[in-house]
Design an enzyme around this catalytic site. Structure first.
Site, PDB file in Angstrom:
ATOM      1  N   PRO A 281     -59.954  28.971 106.237  1.00  0.00           N
ATOM      2  CG  PRO A 281     -59.210  27.776 104.463  1.00  0.00           C
ATOM      3  CD  PRO A 281     -59.965  27.649 105.900  1.00  0.00           C
TER       4      PRO A 281
ATOM      5  CB  THR B 192     -61.850  23.759 107.387  1.00  0.00           C
ATOM      6  OG1 THR B 192     -61.984  25.237 107.012  1.00  0.00           O
ATOM      7  CG2 THR B 192     -62.046  23.641 108.903  1.00  0.00           C
TER       8      THR B 192
ATOM      9  CG  HIS C 209     -65.103  20.104 102.855  1.00  0.00           C
ATOM     10  ND1 HIS C 209     -65.960  19.446 103.781  1.00  0.00           N
ATOM     11  CD2 HIS C 209     -63.981  19.280 102.811  1.00  0.00           C
ATOM     12  CE1 HIS C 209     -65.444  18.505 104.187  1.00  0.00           C
ATOM     13  NE2 HIS C 209     -64.149  17.990 103.618  1.00  0.00           N
TER      14      HIS C 209
ATOM     15  N   GLY D 185     -62.421  31.499 113.105  1.00  0.00           N
ATOM     16  CA  GLY D 185     -63.569  31.823 111.881  1.00  0.00           C
ATOM     17  C   GLY D 185     -64.608  32.789 112.617  1.00  0.00           C
ATOM     18  N   GLY D 186     -65.736  32.622 111.889  1.00  0.00           N
ATOM     19  CA  GLY D 186     -66.762  33.534 112.458  1.00  0.00           C
ATOM     20  C   GLY D 186     -67.797  32.510 113.329  1.00  0.00           C
ATOM     21  CG  ASP D 187     -71.164  34.637 114.901  1.00  0.00           C
ATOM     22  OD1 ASP D 187     -70.271  34.799 115.765  1.00  0.00           O
ATOM     23  OD2 ASP D 187     -71.442  35.923 114.312  1.00  0.00           O
ATOM     24  N   GLY D 188     -70.477  31.214 112.158  1.00  0.00           N
ATOM     25  CA  GLY D 188     -70.883  30.018 111.498  1.00  0.00           C
ATOM     26  C   GLY D 188     -69.739  28.932 111.432  1.00  0.00           C
TER      27      GLY D 188
ATOM     28  CG  ASP E 222     -76.116  30.573 115.982  1.00  0.00           C
ATOM     29  OD1 ASP E 222     -76.678  31.447 116.473  1.00  0.00           O
ATOM     30  OD2 ASP E 222     -75.798  29.770 116.969  1.00  0.00           O
TER      31      ASP E 222
ATOM     32  CD  GLU F  59     -73.959  28.153 108.632  1.00  0.00           C
ATOM     33  OE1 GLU F  59     -74.156  27.316 107.791  1.00  0.00           O
ATOM     34  OE2 GLU F  59     -72.982  28.838 108.609  1.00  0.00           O
TER      35      GLU F  59
HETATM   36  N1  LIG Z   1     -62.511  25.633 103.659  1.00  0.00           N
HETATM   37  C1  LIG Z   1     -63.742  25.942 103.606  1.00  0.00           C
HETATM   38  N2  LIG Z   1     -64.492  26.190 102.353  1.00  0.00           N
HETATM   39  C2  LIG Z   1     -65.685  26.790 102.400  1.00  0.00           C
HETATM   40  N3  LIG Z   1     -66.433  26.951 103.389  1.00  0.00           N
HETATM   41  C3  LIG Z   1     -65.875  26.650 104.746  1.00  0.00           C
HETATM   42  C4  LIG Z   1     -64.818  25.981 104.875  1.00  0.00           C
HETATM   43  N4  LIG Z   1     -64.509  25.921 106.124  1.00  0.00           N
HETATM   44  C5  LIG Z   1     -65.623  26.184 106.890  1.00  0.00           C
HETATM   45  N5  LIG Z   1     -66.692  26.741 106.111  1.00  0.00           N
HETATM   46  C6  LIG Z   1     -67.974  27.093 106.436  1.00  0.00           C
HETATM   47  O1  LIG Z   1     -67.982  28.544 106.043  1.00  0.00           O
HETATM   48  C7  LIG Z   1     -69.141  29.095 106.765  1.00  0.00           C
HETATM   49  C8  LIG Z   1     -68.749  30.612 107.164  1.00  0.00           C
HETATM   50  O2  LIG Z   1     -67.637  30.899 108.041  1.00  0.00           O
HETATM   51  P1  LIG Z   1     -67.137  31.658 109.084  1.00  0.00           P
HETATM   52  O3  LIG Z   1     -68.518  31.544 109.998  1.00  0.00           O
HETATM   53  O4  LIG Z   1     -65.792  31.287 109.583  1.00  0.00           O
HETATM   54  O5  LIG Z   1     -67.071  33.276 108.327  1.00  0.00           O
HETATM   55  P2  LIG Z   1     -68.139  34.228 107.851  1.00  0.00           P
HETATM   56  O6  LIG Z   1     -69.681  33.629 107.624  1.00  0.00           O
HETATM   57  O7  LIG Z   1     -67.633  35.195 107.215  1.00  0.00           O
HETATM   58  O8  LIG Z   1     -68.632  34.892 109.438  1.00  0.00           O
HETATM   59  P3  LIG Z   1     -69.750  35.105 110.385  1.00  0.00           P
HETATM   60  O9  LIG Z   1     -70.424  33.785 110.528  1.00  0.00           O
HETATM   61  O10 LIG Z   1     -69.237  35.752 111.559  1.00  0.00           O
HETATM   62  O11 LIG Z   1     -70.796  36.095 109.563  1.00  0.00           O
HETATM   63  C9  LIG Z   1     -69.098  28.058 108.003  1.00  0.00           C
HETATM   64  O12 LIG Z   1     -70.518  27.823 108.202  1.00  0.00           O
HETATM   65  C10 LIG Z   1     -68.193  27.060 107.618  1.00  0.00           C
HETATM   66  O13 LIG Z   1     -69.116  25.731 107.648  1.00  0.00           O
HETATM   67  C1  LIG Z   2     -79.931  51.439 108.632  1.00  0.00           C
HETATM   68  C2  LIG Z   2     -79.054  51.312 109.935  1.00  0.00           C
HETATM   69  C3  LIG Z   2     -79.190  49.659 110.187  1.00  0.00           C
HETATM   70  C4  LIG Z   2     -78.449  49.141 111.370  1.00  0.00           C
HETATM   71  C5  LIG Z   2     -78.579  47.864 111.846  1.00  0.00           C
HETATM   72  C6  LIG Z   2     -77.697  47.328 112.729  1.00  0.00           C
HETATM   73  C7  LIG Z   2     -78.102  46.087 113.145  1.00  0.00           C
HETATM   74  C8  LIG Z   2     -76.818  45.000 113.219  1.00  0.00           C
HETATM   75  C9  LIG Z   2     -77.116  43.859 113.984  1.00  0.00           C
HETATM   76  C10 LIG Z   2     -76.058  42.645 113.640  1.00  0.00           C
HETATM   77  C11 LIG Z   2     -76.839  41.403 113.938  1.00  0.00           C
HETATM   78  C12 LIG Z   2     -76.408  40.827 114.922  1.00  0.00           C
HETATM   79  C13 LIG Z   2     -77.014  39.246 115.080  1.00  0.00           C
HETATM   80  C14 LIG Z   2     -75.794  38.281 114.732  1.00  0.00           C
HETATM   81  C15 LIG Z   2     -76.325  37.419 113.806  1.00  0.00           C
HETATM   82  C16 LIG Z   2     -75.120  36.150 113.493  1.00  0.00           C
HETATM   83  O1  LIG Z   2     -75.419  34.927 114.124  1.00  0.00           O
HETATM   84  C17 LIG Z   2     -75.005  36.204 112.078  1.00  0.00           C
HETATM   85  C18 LIG Z   2     -73.837  35.186 111.614  1.00  0.00           C
HETATM   86  O2  LIG Z   2     -72.625  35.876 111.835  1.00  0.00           O
HETATM   87  N1  LIG Z   2     -74.943  37.496 111.282  1.00  0.00           N
HETATM   88  C19 LIG Z   2     -75.661  38.224 110.609  1.00  0.00           C
HETATM   89  C20 LIG Z   2     -75.604  39.279 110.073  1.00  0.00           C
HETATM   90  O3  LIG Z   2     -76.807  37.394 110.382  1.00  0.00           O
END
Ligand SMILES: Nc1ncnc2c1ncn2[C@@H]1O[C@H](COP(=O)(O)OP(=O)(O)OP(=O)(O)O)[C@@H](O)[C@H]1O
Ligand SMILES: CCCCCCCCCCCCC/C=C/[C@@H](O)[C@H](CO)NC(C)=O
Ligand SMILES: [Ca+2]
Length: 498
Positions: free
Chosen positions: A93, A124, A126, A149-152, A454, A456
Site C-alpha cells: 500500500p 503487506t 511491513h 507495487g514497484g520493482d522493489g 533493482d 534496493e
Molecule cells: N507495508 C509496507 N510498508 C513499508 N514497506 C513496504 C511495505 N510493503 C512492501 N514494502 C517495501 O517497500 C519497498 C518499495 O516498494 P515498491 O517497489 O512497491 O515501490 P517503489 O520503491 O515506490 O517503486 P520502484 O521500486 O518501482 O521504484 C519494497 O522493497 C518492499 O520491500
Molecule cells: C538530465 C537528464 C537525466 C535523464 C536521466 C534519465 C535516466 C532514467 C533512467 C531510469 C533508470 C532505470 C533503471 C531502473 C532501476 C530500477 O531498478 C530502480 C528501482 O525501481 N529505479 C531506480 C531509479 O533506481
C-alpha cells in the site's frame, strides 16, 4: 459497425446477457418476441502496447442456439490451459504514489472476477512481509503470484519464491556455484511503484489494466536473473539494474526521501548529477560467447525473440556436453581497472517511463546474459550528454568514455577495499578514511558507492555476479512489435471468428 478479429486465446470471458426492456426495444431486435443474448469480453489492443477489456453482445431469437454458443465458447476457454485459476496477490500500500490498494480494487479485481480467477489477497504491513509469507504458504495451491507495487515489491516476491524453491530442495544459496532450482510459478506485476522498470520492459507500458489482462490470458515470459554474492555469502538476486556509482548514489540518497514518492528520484538524480562523484575499482568479467546478439544491435528484444530462443538452446547444449561447472571455470576473464562515474549491469533494457528505450536498448530479457556498461570519469557536460541520450533516439554507447560488454558473469572490487585489504597496517588510512588525491585541499573523503540492486541497496561493494538464463517466469509476453497487427486487430471481425 466496427469489425474485429479476436483469437480465442484473447477472449477474457463469455456470459449470458440479461436484456432489459430498453435494450429489447432498439434496432431490429424489437421485432423479436423474446430475444436471447450473450456477451463476449475480449482483449482490445490499443496504441503503445496498451490493452483494454472490450465487449460485444450477440443476440438471437433461439434460446437453444444462444446456449449452444455460450457452451461452445466456454469450452474453448477451458482449453486454454496456461490460464491461472487461483492467484496469490500481495499489495504494497506504500509503493509509488501509495495507490496500490485502490488500483487493485478498482481496476484489477473486477477483471479477475470476470475471468473467474479466485484470489487470496495479502496487504503487506511491513517490508519483507510478502517474502517471509512465501516461505510459509502452501504454494502448490496457486497458479501464480501477483505483486501490486514497484520493482522493489517484485524483487521481494521473487526472492521469496526463489528462496522457497532452494530451501525446499536443500540448495545452499550462499554457494555462488550451486546449481539453483528453477522457479516455475509465474509472477504477475501490477505496476504501482515509482519506476516500474520490470513491468515496462516486459510489457511495453506501465498500465495496471494491461498487466491484469496479460495475467488473465496466461502469458509466460522467462527472465534472466543474476545472483549476487560477496565472497561466499549470498546478497541478492537482480533482474533489472545492478548499478554502482551514479544509480547507487541516487538510490542511497532517495531512500531518505521516500515521503516524496516517485519525485524522490528526480530530486536525488539532480543532486547526484551535481556531485559528480567517480569511483576507482577493478571489474572482471566473462564475455557471453553463447549469445548471437550484441549490445550495439539495432534490433530490440521483442515477443518470441529469436536471440533469446537461440541462447536457451545453446546453453542447454553446452550444459549437456560439458557440464556447467567445468565449462564456466575454464572460460577467460577480462579485467578492467579504472575510475568510473557509473557501472551498470542490466539483464534487460531497463526501459521505463523516464527512459523509454532504457539503459541498454538491445539487452534481452531471456538470453542468459547481462549488458555491462562502464561509464568512465568524464566532464559533467559529457555525463549530461550521456544521460540525455537515455531519453532520446541517439546512441548512448557512442561516446569515448562509455564501454559496453555482453557478459555472463562479473566481479567488482573497489580501490578502497583493495587498498584496505593489501595495506591493513596503514592505521592512518583505516582510521581517517582515504582522501581524494585529485582535491587534496578540499580533503573530500572518497568512500565507496553503493550497489543499487533493482532499487534496493546492497551492503557490500565487492560483489560476484552470475547470470542464470531464464530463471523466473512472468505473466507477460515481452514487448510486441508495433506492426500492422495493431491495425488489423481493430478492423477485422469477431463475427468472422464466431
Ligand atoms: N507495508 C509496507 N510498508 C513499508 N514497506 C513496504 C511495505 N510493503 C512492501 N514494502 C517495501 O517497500 C519497498 C518499495 O516498494 P515498491 O517497489 O512497491 O515501490 P517503489 O520503491 O515506490 O517503486 P520502484 O521500486 O518501482 O521504484 C519494497 O522493497 C518492499 O520491500
Ligand atoms: C538530465 C537528464 C537525466 C535523464 C536521466 C534519465 C535516466 C532514467 C533512467 C531510469 C533508470 C532505470 C533503471 C531502473 C532501476 C530500477 O531498478 C530502480 C528501482 O525501481 N529505479 C531506480 C531509479 O533506481
Ligand atoms: Ca538478458
Amino acid at each position: 459497425k466496427e469489425n474485429c478479429f479476436v483469437p480465442t486465446s484473447e477472449i477474457i470471458a463469455v456470459e449470458e446477457t440479461e436484456l432489459n426492456k430498453k435494450q429489447r426495444n432498439i434496432g431490429k431486435w424489437q421485432k423479436m418476441a423474446k430475444p436471447h443474448a450473450f456477451t463476449v469480453y475480449y482483449v482490445k489492443k490499443a496504441r503503445n502496447h496498451r490493452w483494454r477489456c472490450s465487449d460485444v453482445t450477440f443476440w438471437c431469437v433461439d434460446e437453444h442456439l444462444c446456449n449452444q454458443w455460450i457452451q461452445a465458447l466456454k469450452e474453448l476457454l477451458e482449453m486454454q490451459k496456461s490460464r491461472p485459476k487461483q492467484l496469490l496477490v500481495y499489495i504494497n500500500p506504500y509503493g509509488g504514489k501509495r495507490q496500490g490498494k485502490s488500483i487493485y480494487e478498482q481496476k484489477v479485481a473486477p477483471l479477475f472476477s470476470l475471468a473467474s480467477i479466485s484470489t487470496d489477497v495479502v496487504i503487506t504491513e511491513h517490508a519483507n512481509h510478502a517474502k517471509d509469507n512465501l516461505f510459509e504458504v502452501n504454494i502448490n495451491k496457486y497458479d501464480g503470484v501477483v505483486c501490486v507495487g514497484g520493482d522493489g515489491m517484485f524483487s521481494e516476491v521473487m526472492h521469496g519464491l526463489i528462496g522457497r524453491m532452494q530451501k525446499d530442495s536443500g540448495i545452499d544459496q550462499n554457494n555462488p556455484k550451486a546449481p539453483l532450482v528453477q522457479c516455475n510459478i509465474r509472477i504477475g506485476i501490477i505496476p504501482a511503484g515509482s519506476t516500474d522498470c520490470i513491468c515496462y520492459s516486459t510489457v511495453g507500458i506501465s498500465d495496471p489494466v494491461t498487466s491484469a489482462l496479460h495475467i488473465i490470458v496466461g502469458d509466460c515470459q522467462p527472465l534472466d536473473v543474476s545472483s549476487v554474492h560477496h565472497n561466499n555469502t549470498f546478497l541478492k538476486y537482480s533482474v533489472s539494474l545492478l548499478g554502482y556509482g551514479f544509480y547507487g548514489d541516487i538510490l542511497k540518497d532517495s531512500e531518505k526521501k521516500r515521503w516524496m514518492g516517485p519525485m524522490r528520484y528526480d530530486y536525488s538524480g539532480f543532486k547526484t548529477f551535481l556531485s559528480h562523484h567517480y569511483y576507482e575499482g577493478t571489474i572482471s568479467f566473462q564475455p557471453a560467447k553463447h549469445t548471437v546478439g550484441s549490445p550495439r544491435d539495432k534490433d530490440s528484444c521483442r515477443t518470441g525473440c529469436y536471440v533469446c530462443k537461440k541462447s536457451e538452446q545453446q546453453l542447454a547444449e553446452q550444459h549437456k556436453e560439458c557440464g556447467l561447472k567445468h565449462e564456466e571455470d575454464e572460460e577467460e576473464w577480462k579485467v578492467i581497472k579504472g575510475k568510473f562515474l557509473a557501472i551498470n549491469a542490466v539483464n534487460m533494457s531497463c526501459a521505463c517511463p523516464r527512459s523509454p528505450k532504457g539503459l541498454s536498448p538491445a539487452a534481452h530479457l531471456a538470453d542468459g546474459s547481462a549488458d555491462l556498461i562502464l561509464v568512465r570519469k568524464c566532464s559533467r557536460f559529457d555525463f549530461l550528454r550521456y544521460l540525455v541520450r537515455h531519453t532520446n533516439q541517439d546512441d548512448q554507447f557512442d561516446f569515448s568514455f562509455v564501454d559496453v560488454y555482453r557478459v555472463k558473469s562479473f566481479q567488482f572490487t573497489s580501490k578502497l577495499s583493495e587498498d584496505n585489504e593489501s595495506n591493513v597496517t596503514d592505521i592512518g588510512k583505516k582510521r581517517f578514511g582515504q582522501f581524494c588525491r585529485d582535491h587534496p585541499a578540499c580533503c573530500c573523503n572518497i568512500a565507496n558507492s553503493t550497489w543499487n540492486c533493482d532499487g534496493e541497496t546492497l551492503d557490500s561493494s565487492a560483489i560476484q555476479v552470475r547470470v542464470h538464463c531464464q530463471f523466473v517466469k512472468l505473466f507477460a509476453r515481452g514487448i510486441e512489435e508495433n506492426s500492422k497487427d495493431e491495425a488489423a486487430y481493430s478492423q477485422s471481425s469477431i463475427e468472422q471468428l464466431l
